[in-house]
Design a protein around this motif. Sequence first.
Motif, PDB file in Angstrom:
ATOM      1  N   GLY A  47       0.773  -1.235   0.000  1.00 43.78           N
ATOM      2  CA  GLY A  47       0.000   0.000   0.000  1.00 43.78           C
ATOM      3  C   GLY A  47       0.802   1.281   0.000  1.00 43.78           C
ATOM      4  N   VAL A  48       2.126   1.210   0.113  1.00 43.47           N
ATOM      5  CA  VAL A  48       2.938   2.428   0.115  1.00 43.47           C
ATOM      6  C   VAL A  48       2.911   3.051  -1.279  1.00 43.47           C
ATOM      7  CG1 VAL A  48       5.227   3.403   0.484  1.00 43.47           C
ATOM      8  CG2 VAL A  48       4.429   1.520   1.918  1.00 43.47           C
ATOM      9  N   SER A  49       2.655   4.354  -1.333  1.00 47.16           N
ATOM     10  CA  SER A  49       2.520   5.002  -2.629  1.00 47.16           C
ATOM     11  C   SER A  49       3.261   6.337  -2.680  1.00 47.16           C
ATOM     12  CB  SER A  49       1.040   5.233  -2.957  1.00 47.16           C
ATOM     13  OG  SER A  49       0.443   6.082  -1.988  1.00 47.16           O
ATOM     14  N   HIS A  50       3.343   6.879  -3.859  1.00 48.22           N
ATOM     15  CA  HIS A  50       4.029   8.141  -4.117  1.00 48.22           C
ATOM     16  C   HIS A  50       3.455   9.255  -3.248  1.00 48.22           C
ATOM     17  CE1 HIS A  50       5.046  11.855  -6.263  1.00 48.22           C
ATOM     18  NE2 HIS A  50       6.045  11.182  -6.833  1.00 48.22           N
ATOM     19  N   GLY A  51       4.337  10.032  -2.621  1.00 50.04           N
ATOM     20  CA  GLY A  51       3.903  11.181  -1.840  1.00 50.04           C
ATOM     21  C   GLY A  51       3.536  10.882  -0.398  1.00 50.04           C
ATOM     22  N   GLU A  52       3.462   9.615  -0.023  1.00 52.39           N
ATOM     23  CA  GLU A  52       3.151   9.274   1.365  1.00 52.39           C
ATOM     24  C   GLU A  52       4.339   9.565   2.282  1.00 52.39           C
ATOM     25  OE1 GLU A  52      -0.164   5.750   1.596  1.00 52.39           O
ATOM     26  OE2 GLU A  52       1.933   5.231   1.866  1.00 52.39           O
ATOM     27  N   VAL A  53       4.033   9.915   3.528  1.00 49.54           N
ATOM     28  CA  VAL A  53       5.077  10.055   4.545  1.00 49.54           C
ATOM     29  C   VAL A  53       5.147   8.747   5.325  1.00 49.54           C
ATOM     30  CG1 VAL A  53       5.882  11.327   6.557  1.00 49.54           C
ATOM     31  CG2 VAL A  53       4.641  12.519   4.746  1.00 49.54           C
ATOM     32  N   ALA A  72      12.502   5.881  -1.580  1.00 49.26           N
ATOM     33  CA  ALA A  72      12.829   6.910  -2.576  1.00 49.26           C
ATOM     34  C   ALA A  72      12.460   6.450  -3.976  1.00 49.26           C
ATOM     35  CB  ALA A  72      14.314   7.256  -2.500  1.00 49.26           C
ATOM     36  N   LYS A  73      12.652   5.175  -4.263  1.00 49.58           N
ATOM     37  CA  LYS A  73      12.311   4.659  -5.587  1.00 49.58           C
ATOM     38  C   LYS A  73      10.807   4.675  -5.832  1.00 49.58           C
ATOM     39  CE  LYS A  73      16.421   1.897  -6.642  1.00 49.58           C
ATOM     40  NZ  LYS A  73      16.992   0.575  -6.957  1.00 49.58           N
ATOM     41  N   LEU A  74      10.016   4.692  -4.747  1.00 48.96           N
ATOM     42  CA  LEU A  74       8.561   4.777  -4.888  1.00 48.96           C
ATOM     43  C   LEU A  74       8.064   6.224  -4.880  1.00 48.96           C
ATOM     44  CD1 LEU A  74       7.344   1.929  -2.488  1.00 48.96           C
ATOM     45  CD2 LEU A  74       7.369   1.907  -4.989  1.00 48.96           C
ATOM     46  N   GLY A  75       8.945   7.159  -4.537  1.00 44.06           N
ATOM     47  CA  GLY A  75       8.510   8.534  -4.419  1.00 44.06           C
ATOM     48  C   GLY A  75       7.849   8.822  -3.090  1.00 44.06           C
ATOM     49  N   ALA A  76       8.022   7.922  -2.110  1.00 43.17           N
ATOM     50  CA  ALA A  76       7.512   8.161  -0.760  1.00 43.17           C
ATOM     51  C   ALA A  76       8.523   8.997   0.011  1.00 43.17           C
ATOM     52  CB  ALA A  76       7.258   6.833  -0.045  1.00 43.17           C
ATOM     53  N   ILE A  77       8.076   9.588   1.111  1.00 44.40           N
ATOM     54  CA  ILE A  77       8.906  10.497   1.904  1.00 44.40           C
ATOM     55  C   ILE A  77       9.304   9.792   3.191  1.00 44.40           C
ATOM     56  CG2 ILE A  77       9.014  12.755   3.026  1.00 44.40           C
ATOM     57  CD1 ILE A  77       6.532  13.450   1.138  1.00 44.40           C
ATOM     58  N   VAL A 153      11.891  14.042  -0.420  1.00 48.51           N
ATOM     59  CA  VAL A 153      12.475  12.708  -0.258  1.00 48.51           C
ATOM     60  C   VAL A 153      12.610  12.344   1.218  1.00 48.51           C
ATOM     61  CG1 VAL A 153      14.502  11.267  -0.713  1.00 48.51           C
ATOM     62  CG2 VAL A 153      13.731  12.920  -2.425  1.00 48.51           C
ATOM     63  N   ALA A 154      12.973  13.324   2.045  1.00 55.51           N
ATOM     64  CA  ALA A 154      13.266  13.015   3.450  1.00 55.51           C
ATOM     65  C   ALA A 154      12.776  14.132   4.366  1.00 55.51           C
ATOM     66  CB  ALA A 154      14.762  12.813   3.646  1.00 55.51           C
ATOM     67  N   VAL A 155      12.278  13.715   5.515  1.00 55.70           N
ATOM     68  CA  VAL A 155      11.997  14.626   6.620  1.00 55.70           C
ATOM     69  C   VAL A 155      12.965  14.247   7.736  1.00 55.70           C
ATOM     70  CG1 VAL A 155      10.326  15.321   8.377  1.00 55.70           C
ATOM     71  CG2 VAL A 155       9.575  14.971   6.016  1.00 55.70           C
ATOM     72  N   VAL A 156      13.854  15.175   8.065  1.00 60.05           N
ATOM     73  CA  VAL A 156      14.894  14.911   9.062  1.00 60.05           C
ATOM     74  C   VAL A 156      14.593  15.751  10.299  1.00 60.05           C
ATOM     75  CG1 VAL A 156      17.360  14.892   9.544  1.00 60.05           C
ATOM     76  CG2 VAL A 156      16.544  14.516   7.203  1.00 60.05           C
ATOM     77  N   VAL A 164      10.098  21.135  21.073  1.00 61.60           N
ATOM     78  CA  VAL A 164       9.735  19.939  20.312  1.00 61.60           C
ATOM     79  C   VAL A 164      10.476  19.947  18.985  1.00 61.60           C
ATOM     80  CG1 VAL A 164       7.844  18.727  19.180  1.00 61.60           C
ATOM     81  CG2 VAL A 164       7.459  19.828  21.389  1.00 61.60           C
ATOM     82  N   PRO A 165      11.077  18.829  18.592  1.00 55.33           N
ATOM     83  CA  PRO A 165      11.787  18.788  17.309  1.00 55.33           C
ATOM     84  C   PRO A 165      10.871  19.165  16.149  1.00 55.33           C
ATOM     85  CG  PRO A 165      12.325  16.858  18.627  1.00 55.33           C
ATOM     86  CD  PRO A 165      11.205  17.561  19.335  1.00 55.33           C
ATOM     87  N   LYS A 166      11.487  19.683  15.101  1.00 51.44           N
ATOM     88  CA  LYS A 166      10.769  19.995  13.869  1.00 51.44           C
ATOM     89  C   LYS A 166      11.330  19.112  12.760  1.00 51.44           C
ATOM     90  CE  LYS A 166      11.806  24.423  14.493  1.00 51.44           C
ATOM     91  NZ  LYS A 166      12.062  24.535  15.939  1.00 51.44           N
ATOM     92  N   GLY A 167      10.559  18.966  11.699  1.00 44.46           N
ATOM     93  CA  GLY A 167      10.979  18.116  10.593  1.00 44.46           C
ATOM     94  C   GLY A 167      11.481  18.924   9.415  1.00 44.46           C
ATOM     95  N   ALA A 168      12.791  18.936   9.190  1.00 41.91           N
ATOM     96  CA  ALA A 168      13.371  19.649   8.050  1.00 41.91           C
ATOM     97  C   ALA A 168      13.169  18.818   6.786  1.00 41.91           C
ATOM     98  CB  ALA A 168      14.855  19.904   8.285  1.00 41.91           C
ATOM     99  N   THR A 169      12.613  19.442   5.752  1.00 41.62           N
ATOM    100  CA  THR A 169      12.251  18.735   4.530  1.00 41.62           C
ATOM    101  C   THR A 169      13.322  18.923   3.461  1.00 41.62           C
ATOM    102  OG1 THR A 169       9.927  19.210   5.030  1.00 41.62           O
ATOM    103  CG2 THR A 169      10.435  18.413   2.818  1.00 41.62           C
ATOM    104  N   PHE A 170      13.708  17.799   2.832  1.00 41.00           N
ATOM    105  CA  PHE A 170      14.726  17.842   1.781  1.00 41.00           C
ATOM    106  C   PHE A 170      14.178  17.195   0.512  1.00 41.00           C
ATOM    107  CE2 PHE A 170      16.957  18.270   5.734  1.00 41.00           C
ATOM    108  CZ  PHE A 170      17.841  19.305   5.459  1.00 41.00           C
ATOM    109  N   THR A 171      14.310  17.930  -0.573  1.00 41.24           N
ATOM    110  CA  THR A 171      13.832  17.452  -1.866  1.00 41.24           C
ATOM    111  C   THR A 171      14.954  16.761  -2.630  1.00 41.24           C
ATOM    112  OG1 THR A 171      14.442  19.507  -2.984  1.00 41.24           O
ATOM    113  CG2 THR A 171      12.236  19.416  -1.985  1.00 41.24           C
TER     114      THR A 171
END
Length: 503
Positions: A47-53, A72-77, A153-156, A164-171
């Motif tokens: 069920g994992v699909s493109h754009g999912e976190v 990453a090959k599926l386009g999931a985050i 691609v990634a939320v670090v 509270v930690p925040k999620g830095a987004t990297f494309t």
Amino acid sequence: MWAETIRASGKRFSDRPALVAEEGWRVSFSDLDQLTDEVAVGLARRGVSHGEVVALLVPSSVDYIVLYGALAKLGAITAGVSSRLPAPERAVLVDEVAGADRAIATAAMAEGMSLDIDVIEVALANRPGSVCADLRVRDEAPTPLPPDGNRPVAVVFTSGTTGVPKGATFTDQILADIAVVDTGNGWGEGGPITSNTQMAHIGVMGKVPAQFAVGTTLHVIDKWNATAVLDAVSRYRMPAMGGVAPQIALMLRHPDFDQYDFSSVRLVVTGGAPSPPNVIEEARQRFGADWTQRYACTEAGGIGTFTWIDAPMEEMLYTVGRPRPGIKVEVRDPDSDLAVPPGTVGEVCFRSPTVMAGYWRNPTATAEALRGGWLHTGDQGWIDDTGCLRLVGRRGEGFHRGGYVVFPVEAEKVLAWHPKVAGVCVVPRPDEVMGAVGVAVVIPADPADPPTLAELRAFGQQHIAAYKLPEHLHLTDAFPLTPMSKINRKALELQQVEEAEKR
């Protein structure tokens, strides 16, 4: 970029080891390409699909890298979560910060968490054939994704030193830019290195594509320990080694340090907080290698400033160097947001292609951090007359003593040179008269002969003003550390608040 790197390195480096597990078994670059293909197909069927976190609740391991590549090959985050965090903190990151659509987790990391999302359970591998074995669809591959530099691609997650930690987004494009800046950075292109941070950290999430692009072999270490790293560096003839300053200090104090062969080591690289001068000096001598200090933050993609290996001693010991190529650094007034003159303390700001796209699902924090095209780090520092950046701590770490603002880092840099000090951290303690005074939390070089407060102050007054020096001393055998292996100043400060209340 990450998915394409796996495919390209699989062809270019083929049988070269991409990953070496702690137990010694290996996964080649061609095997990594095939594994990530097969796991990607298996995840898609789950069920994992493109754009999912997808929250990745897996310890640092071969499996972690394979899952990160497959997603990453599926386009999931991928939102990687450190195994060093307790269950309640992991739950906050998954549910509140990332808002994950589903999770991939080992049984141990899922334990204690009540997640209202689909959880795909995995078991850690103990040999190449068992990597993500239950997810793989043999000899199948996903359809390659079309190029899209804006694809997340990634939320670090940040370390949460200010809340509270925040999620830095990297494309995809940002990861590609990190690779451009980071390639040829002295780690030994194509050579072996150890993973010295949790894989959820920017040091892996942001930089493993760059490392694999040049054929680097990554020796996996889940729970960092000095013995494992020293053994790997010596056994596999690593040309470079790295970590944060406390890790380097622990290695130097390893009882068998002098039994290892470090003749292959040409460079010691440190990041995170500035390294104490005494650690730099000792490491250069005992490893017989050059030293470079790196400074950056998660939001900057782990790319910022560095010291040249042949820099003057003043620069090497007391600064974090100059901006790396392609990076701009300014020190700004936190109130007016205007650049301040050299020599003036302000907030350190970055402008570069490696800076995050923003904080995931947090537009308010994004707007605050990325004002005017600059990343505002929250770190305080100043530019000296040679153009080097000198850090004085996080915004808010300076405390008011009477009519002065005291920055703990200034005293720490000096007291670290005292021959009786193996480690020092200065934190404030509430004081009814002065508002706050400094406390030197010290690890003595010889527990049987620890330094006295009078000795430390007499030594310190030769270098900095007396009001900047601590007025209390607390001896300890170890510092509390954050999940990122940095000294946990908050824990030490709370300890001193409790001490003040007892008095």
